[in-house]
Design a protein around this motif. Structure first.
Motif, mmCIF file in Angstrom:
data_model
loop_
_atom_site.group_PDB
_atom_site.id
_atom_site.type_symbol
_atom_site.label_atom_id
_atom_site.label_comp_id
_atom_site.label_asym_id
_atom_site.label_seq_id
_atom_site.Cartn_x
_atom_site.Cartn_y
_atom_site.Cartn_z
ATOM 1 N N GLU A 152 4.850 -2.499 -13.253
ATOM 2 C CA GLU A 152 3.548 -2.824 -13.818
ATOM 3 C C GLU A 152 2.661 -3.416 -12.734
ATOM 4 O O GLU A 152 3.129 -4.160 -11.874
ATOM 5 C CB GLU A 152 3.713 -3.798 -14.994
ATOM 6 N N ARG A 153 1.391 -3.094 -12.737
ATOM 7 C CA ARG A 153 0.482 -3.521 -11.685
ATOM 8 C C ARG A 153 0.092 -4.981 -11.873
ATOM 9 O O ARG A 153 -0.484 -5.358 -12.882
ATOM 10 C CB ARG A 153 -0.750 -2.620 -11.654
ATOM 11 N N ARG A 154 0.415 -5.766 -10.873
ATOM 12 C CA ARG A 154 0.238 -7.227 -10.948
ATOM 13 C C ARG A 154 -0.440 -7.741 -9.674
ATOM 14 O O ARG A 154 0.188 -8.314 -8.801
ATOM 15 C CB ARG A 154 1.601 -7.902 -11.119
ATOM 16 N N TRP A 155 -1.703 -7.460 -9.506
ATOM 17 C CA TRP A 155 -2.470 -7.891 -8.335
ATOM 18 C C TRP A 155 -1.830 -7.390 -7.046
ATOM 19 O O TRP A 155 -1.573 -8.146 -6.111
ATOM 20 C CB TRP A 155 -2.589 -9.412 -8.288
ATOM 21 N N ALA A 156 -1.581 -6.131 -6.983
ATOM 22 C CA ALA A 156 -0.937 -5.558 -5.806
ATOM 23 C C ALA A 156 -1.800 -5.758 -4.561
ATOM 24 O O ALA A 156 -3.020 -5.597 -4.599
ATOM 25 C CB ALA A 156 -0.687 -4.070 -6.026
ATOM 26 N N ASP A 157 -1.162 -6.114 -3.459
ATOM 27 C CA ASP A 157 -1.833 -6.324 -2.187
ATOM 28 C C ASP A 157 -2.333 -4.977 -1.643
ATOM 29 O O ASP A 157 -1.550 -4.042 -1.457
ATOM 30 C CB ASP A 157 -0.842 -6.961 -1.212
ATOM 31 N N ARG A 158 -3.624 -4.892 -1.369
ATOM 32 C CA ARG A 158 -4.211 -3.621 -0.943
ATOM 33 C C ARG A 158 -3.629 -3.145 0.382
ATOM 34 O O ARG A 158 -3.405 -1.942 0.572
ATOM 35 C CB ARG A 158 -5.726 -3.762 -0.834
ATOM 36 N N THR A 159 -3.387 -4.068 1.295
ATOM 37 C CA THR A 159 -2.817 -3.692 2.591
ATOM 38 C C THR A 159 -1.461 -3.032 2.413
ATOM 39 O O THR A 159 -1.144 -2.021 3.050
ATOM 40 C CB THR A 159 -2.684 -4.927 3.500
ATOM 41 N N THR A 160 -0.637 -3.607 1.526
ATOM 42 C CA THR A 160 0.680 -3.048 1.258
ATOM 43 C C THR A 160 0.573 -1.667 0.626
ATOM 44 O O THR A 160 1.277 -0.725 1.023
ATOM 45 C CB THR A 160 1.481 -3.984 0.343
ATOM 46 N N VAL A 161 -0.303 -1.531 -0.346
ATOM 47 C CA VAL A 161 -0.470 -0.243 -1.023
ATOM 48 C C VAL A 161 -0.905 0.830 -0.037
ATOM 49 O O VAL A 161 -0.371 1.950 -0.032
ATOM 50 C CB VAL A 161 -1.484 -0.368 -2.177
ATOM 51 N N GLU A 162 -1.870 0.515 0.834
ATOM 52 C CA GLU A 162 -2.344 1.501 1.802
ATOM 53 C C GLU A 162 -1.246 1.874 2.790
ATOM 54 O O GLU A 162 -1.134 3.033 3.210
ATOM 55 C CB GLU A 162 -3.570 0.960 2.539
#
Length: 368
Positions: A124-134
């Protein structure tokens, strides 16, 4: 088992039975409590909850006690470390960072492969870190993450820390633990301040598994840091943490805690969490001091909770919070499975191997 068997012999470590579940649950609880005040000012937190912040879970992600994205990735990284160790017992040269990478990919695409990832709460999406996602998206396109030598970016954000702690399980050699922790962080965060802080955190976790002495664990991390170029900012931050413990005029107000660094950076979050973790014997006060700040209180709460839990605090976590935090029972089972896998009496059943199916791709070194 071959003589070169890697990993800790957890059967011989007295702190493990409480340290392992304490580590996971402490991180989960601290992150959940911190998430509830992440966008508040210290003055607002104190006014609403008192000087130690919230001591009960608040509905943040649809229910009280829900874990954060940093905790999700930490748990999937631990699952990956187990898979890597299972593979290594079959005499394959194994780089644990490869399995952690696959665990991170699994998180992004919501692939429920194996026993632990069958928990829907991990995706579930819980304020995922954008740097990590990219960084994970880059891996999916190219088959490569960032490395220490070839960083993807210049990010020094705090989200790289928690999952790097899994390196603590891989070896009794603190040099190797530091390196693997740093490499795990460098996959997504390329600034030396981020991956060196992550290496230091991994050493602190590993040292506490053996000694339960957090101040000495910080000293061990500082010693390992001196072997790395550019270590000075992280080393200085941890030195301030230790020195503050012996200051007769100890203060734990928000301004003092924030003086240890910017909580949105890896250095700042680690320093704030470490200062909180050595400040008190009561979990609520430790986490309260870590999260009654401006900034990323979810990260500092999770880190402080993990350090408290790994340093023998598993028996002292508040029972009601342990019962209410998301995936608590599953974390307890994972801790047992880790303890068995990294001992001289590992599980060999077909069911166990189906729980931790490791990648069939052989080691290539592309993440190193």
């Amino acid at each position: 088992m071959p003589e070169w068997k890697i990993g800790l012999d957890l059967k011989q470590l007295g702190a493990v039975d409480i340290g392992l579940p304490g580590w996971m649950r402490g991180a989960a609880i601290g992150g959940a409590l911190g998430a509830s005040v992440r966008f508040n000012t210290p003055a607002d937190i104190v006014k609403r909850y008192g000087p130690h912040g919230p001591m009960q879970f608040i509905d943040v992600f649809g229910k009280p006690g829900a874990i954060t994205s940093d905790t999700q990735l930490m748990l999937l990284a631990l699952d990956g470390i187990v898979r890597a160790h299972v593979r290594a017992t079959w005499y394959e040269r194994t780089d644990p960072v490869n399995e952690v990478a696959l665990g991170m990919r699994r998180w992004l695409v919501m692939e429920q492969d194996g026993w632990f990832p069958r928990a829907n709460e991990l995706f579930e999406r819980r304020w995922a870190d954008r740097t990590t996602v990219e960084a994970i998206r880059h891996y999916m396109r190219t088959g490569t993450f960032g490395t220490i030598d070839k960083p993807l970016n210049d990010s020094q954000g705090s989200s790289a820390l928690l999952r790097a702690g899994g390196a603590a399980l891989w070896s009794t050699d603190l040099h190797e633990v530091f390196e693997i922790g740093a490499r795990i962080a460098a996959m997504t965060h390329g600034h030396p301040n981020a991956y060196l802080a992550a290496g230091a955190y991994a050493v602190m976790i590993q040292y506490c598994l053996r000694t339960r002495n957090l101040i000495r664990a910080i000293d061990a991390a500082r010693d390992e840091l001196t072997r790395w170029k550019g270590h000075e900012p992280v080393h200085e931050a941890l030195t301030r943490v230790v020195d503050a413990q012996f200051d007769p005029a100890k203060k734990f107000d928000p301004a003092t805690m924030e003086s240890f660094g910017d909580s949105t950076t890896a250095i700042g979050a680690l320093a704030i969490a470490a200062r909180a973790a050595i400040s008190e014997h009561r979990f609520e006060y430790v986490v309260g001091r870590a999260i009654t700040i401006a900034g990323d209180s979810a990260a500092t709460g999770a880190l402080a909770g993990s350090l408290y839990g790994i340093a023998g605090g598993g028996n002292y976590l508040p029972e009601e919070l342990v019962a209410e935090v998301e995936l608590s029972e599953r974390m307890g089972t994972l801790a047992y499975q880790i303890r068995r896998e990294f001992s001289d009496e590992p599980l060999y059943s077909e069911e166990f191997f189906s729980w931790f199916p490791f990648s069939q791709r052989r080691w290539s070194g592309h993440l190193g």
